[in-house]
Enzyme design. Structure first.
Site, mmCIF file in Angstrom:
data_model
loop_
_atom_site.group_PDB
_atom_site.id
_atom_site.type_symbol
_atom_site.label_atom_id
_atom_site.label_comp_id
_atom_site.label_asym_id
_atom_site.label_seq_id
_atom_site.Cartn_x
_atom_site.Cartn_y
_atom_site.Cartn_z
ATOM 1 N N GLY A 1 55.737 -56.279 -94.470
ATOM 2 C CA GLY A 1 56.295 -57.226 -95.415
ATOM 3 C C GLY A 1 56.314 -56.584 -96.780
ATOM 4 N N HIS A 2 56.724 -57.344 -97.764
ATOM 5 C CA HIS A 2 56.739 -56.793 -99.109
ATOM 6 C C HIS A 2 56.585 -57.916 -100.105
ATOM 7 C CE1 HIS A 2 60.860 -58.232 -99.943
ATOM 8 N NE2 HIS A 2 61.069 -57.958 -98.666
ATOM 9 N N GLY A 3 55.993 -57.564 -101.224
ATOM 10 C CA GLY A 3 55.858 -58.501 -102.322
ATOM 11 C C GLY A 3 56.735 -58.022 -103.460
ATOM 12 N N GLY A 4 56.398 -58.484 -104.670
ATOM 13 C CA GLY A 4 57.196 -58.125 -105.823
ATOM 14 C C GLY A 4 57.157 -56.641 -106.121
ATOM 15 N N VAL B 1 54.566 -52.680 -97.658
ATOM 16 C CA VAL B 1 53.305 -52.322 -97.026
ATOM 17 C C VAL B 1 53.595 -52.091 -95.552
ATOM 18 C CG1 VAL B 1 50.955 -53.065 -96.512
ATOM 19 C CG2 VAL B 1 52.011 -53.716 -98.675
ATOM 20 N N LYS C 1 49.588 -49.048 -97.997
ATOM 21 C CA LYS C 1 50.332 -49.522 -99.165
ATOM 22 C C LYS C 1 50.919 -48.310 -99.878
ATOM 23 C CE LYS C 1 49.388 -52.169 -103.377
ATOM 24 N NZ LYS C 1 48.329 -52.951 -104.049
ATOM 25 N N ASP D 1 44.662 -61.700 -109.770
ATOM 26 C CA ASP D 1 45.852 -62.157 -109.043
ATOM 27 C C ASP D 1 45.426 -62.845 -107.747
ATOM 28 O OD1 ASP D 1 48.557 -62.613 -108.711
ATOM 29 O OD2 ASP D 1 48.924 -60.719 -107.670
#
Length: 572
Positions: free
Chosen positions: A108-111, A115, A130, A221
């Site tokens: 998946g990926h975030g901002g 990863v 990562k 965070d």
């Protein structure tokens, strides 16, 4: 505002909030806080893109962050002794990732990007990797990357995703951690899931926060995507929570009133003091993480945000988080579990950070004590019958050579929880505050309560073995290393893992330089001779394994002899 709206992108590797700036006013801060792409932090890119020769080499930053991180770690150490933190610095980060890992699959990926799920070639284990792209010319961004790796190297806690190793090339840093596949705590449902399990998993997160804060590290965070769930067969509920992603971590050690002033994180989880910190006069400290914890807990229990209604947009959310009242009515409409949590939530969601409870205080709260759990929390002195035999092992460990201690430390770091279940149980009992480490004083009290008789010299030797970096904390891996049975190392899987640790470049051989990097010149020469290195100082895998087996046989005999000697002295 519902839970779905309050959650960030659901990436297994965590998604990032963004950095704010005081130069563009309120709307700019809110927009950047909600943005999925940061303009000032590193971003991820696909693994195959990093290897593409079409990239303009002028856009790559060739600065080796690993040397900066190593210098930073070593300059803050109080001792030259070896522990897991120093051992993780030993492998050459420039070695090629592909030699150690294969079969990448996007998680998946975030901002900040991607990863991957990848297989460790030597052990067959599946781990998370990562990929952090190095910026072209920003020293601030390089510092941010350095902070994340530095934080992970420092942290050693069962509720923080374990760092295995990291790699670096001209384009990126690759951070390898354990893989958590059970979703995140935002997927818990108070209407469906076991109440005690919800409390237990949130306590896991609080323990991780308390430990980070004891190290002077603020996560900054904390949100659902960064609090993952993984299987844990040793537990009644079969699951445990782990905190991940320290890309926005801040360092606030010894700070009164706080030393941080960056607006970072994800808007709906940000504490009021973080939102207001665009003013240079307003700074904040570790307390910001406790607010984020309170938001997550409130959302899980009520499916609502504690301050924002469903229709709240970013600007309205900013105002309500900063000045609005806690929506207590949402709790009182969601059943007994939510109502019982009100006292805890009121202590977490205090707008004045200095009046907010600390993570250590939150751990003591009755709501975080599930049925059937009976942590000591400092109210009684811990007693364990197993401590007596473990002390004998620790005494023996204190007399082992640097190489033997390194072997057991690496084996402890790589050990699966099920293989060291009893040792972790003792560690948990001795950790009277449940903060993730044992103080020297707590260990002395445990020895006294357990009727373990030792001279002051022996006690000092034991404590020095358990606390090699001299920070007055007995960390989990150091405890496991000193109490692990040498027989644990004899399994084929562990032997492979240990060989792989010293085979820094994945060549299937261990060179004299590899040994020297961990052990120093003199001991490296000794090991090379004992392990039958060839004329060039290179040790084959088979010879290294035979050498390890003989070394563990020697340690077992040494422990047995010391135990017999101790028994004879008691008889006399």
């Amino acid at each position: 505002m519902t839970r779905q709206a309050s959650k960030g992108s659901n990436a297994s590797g965590g998604s990032k909030g963004s950095r704010g700036s005081s130069s563009h006013g309120l709307e700019g801060i809110v927009a950047r806080s909600m943005s999925k792409i940061s303009s000032s932090c590193c971003c991820f890119i696909a693994l195959e893109q990093l290897r593409s020769p079409r990239r303009d080499p002028r856009r790559r930053n060739s600065q080796l962050l690993s040397s900066v991180i190593r210098h930073r770690m070593l300059s803050t150490r109080k001792s030259e002794n070896q522990d897991i933190h120093s051992l993780l610095l030993c492998p050459d980060p420039s070695r090629r990732l592909e030699r150690s890992y294969g079969s990448p699959k996007p998680l998946g990926h975030g901002g900040f990007g991607h990863v991957y799920r990848m297989r460790h070639r030597m052990s067959g284990d599946i781990r998370a990797i990562k990929v952090i792209k190095k910026p072209s010319d920003s020293s601030e961004e390089l510092q941010s990357i350095s902070n994340e790796v530095y934080a992970l190297l420092q942290l050693d806690h069962p509720n923080i995703a374990k760092l295995f190793e990291y790699f670096e090339d001209r384009q990126a840093i690759y951070v390898v951690t354990e893989l958590c596949t059970g979703g995140n705590i935002g997927e818990l449902d108070a209407q469906v899931d076991d109440w005690d399990e919800i409390r237990l998993l949130f306590r896991d997160v609080v323990r991780a926060i308390a430990y980070c804060h004891s190290e002077g590290i603020a996560h900054r965070d904390l949100k659902f995507d960064n609090c993952l769930i993984t299987d844990c067969s040793e537990r009644r509920c079969g699951r445990m929570a782990k905190v991940i992603d320290f890309g926005l971590a801040g360092f606030a050690k010894g700070a009164e009133g706080g030393t941080m002033n960056e607006v970072v994180g994800t808007l709906y989880f940000l504490a009021p003091e973080v939102l207001k910190s665009q003013d240079p006069m307003n700074r904040y400290g570790l307390e910001c993480d406790l607010w984020s914890l309170g938001v997550m807990l409130f959302v899980v229990l009520t499916n609502e945000h504690p301050f924002c209604s469903t229709a709240a947009g970013p600007a309205d959310a900013y105002r309500r988080i900063s000045n609005g009242a806690l929506r207590v009515s949402c709790l009182r409409n969601c059943g007994a579990l939510a109502i019982e949590s009100e006292d805890l939530l009121r202590s977490l969601l205090v707008k004045e950070p200095l009046n907010r409870c600390t993570a250590a205080e939150a751990l003591l709260h009755p709501w975080l004590q599930p049925a059937g759990e009976s942590p000591h929390h400092g109210k009684t002195e811990p007693r364990t019958e197993k401590l007596d035999s473990l002390v004998e092992r620790i005494l023996s460990f204190s007399r082992f050579s640097r190489f033997e201690q390194a072997i057991l430390t690496v084996a402890a770091h790589e050990a699966r929880p099920r293989d060291v279940e009893e040792l972790m149980e003792v560690y948990s009992i001795l950790d009277v505050t449940q903060a993730g480490y044992i103080s020297r004083d707590d260990f002395r009290r445990a020895l006294k309560v357990s009727d373990v008789r030792m001279s002051k010299m022996e006690t000092d030797a034991v404590l020095d073995s358990l606390d090699p970096d001299k920070d007055a904390k007995i960390q989990l891996t150091d405890f496991l290393a000193a109490t692990l049975k040498p027989s644990h190392v004899k399994s084929e899987k562990v032997l492979e893992e240990l060989f792989n640790f010293f085979d820094f470049h994945g060549t299937g051989l261990i060179s004299h330089e590899d040994l020297k990097q961990v052990l120093g010149q003199e001991l490296a020469c000794h090991v090379a001779v004992q392990a039958r290195a060839d004329a060039q100082g290179v040790i084959s895998k088979d010879n290294f394994k035979v050498f390890l087996l003989k070394a563990m046989d020697k340690l077992e005999l040494q422990i047995q002899n010391e135990k017999s000697l101790a028994a004879m002295m008691v008889i006399k």
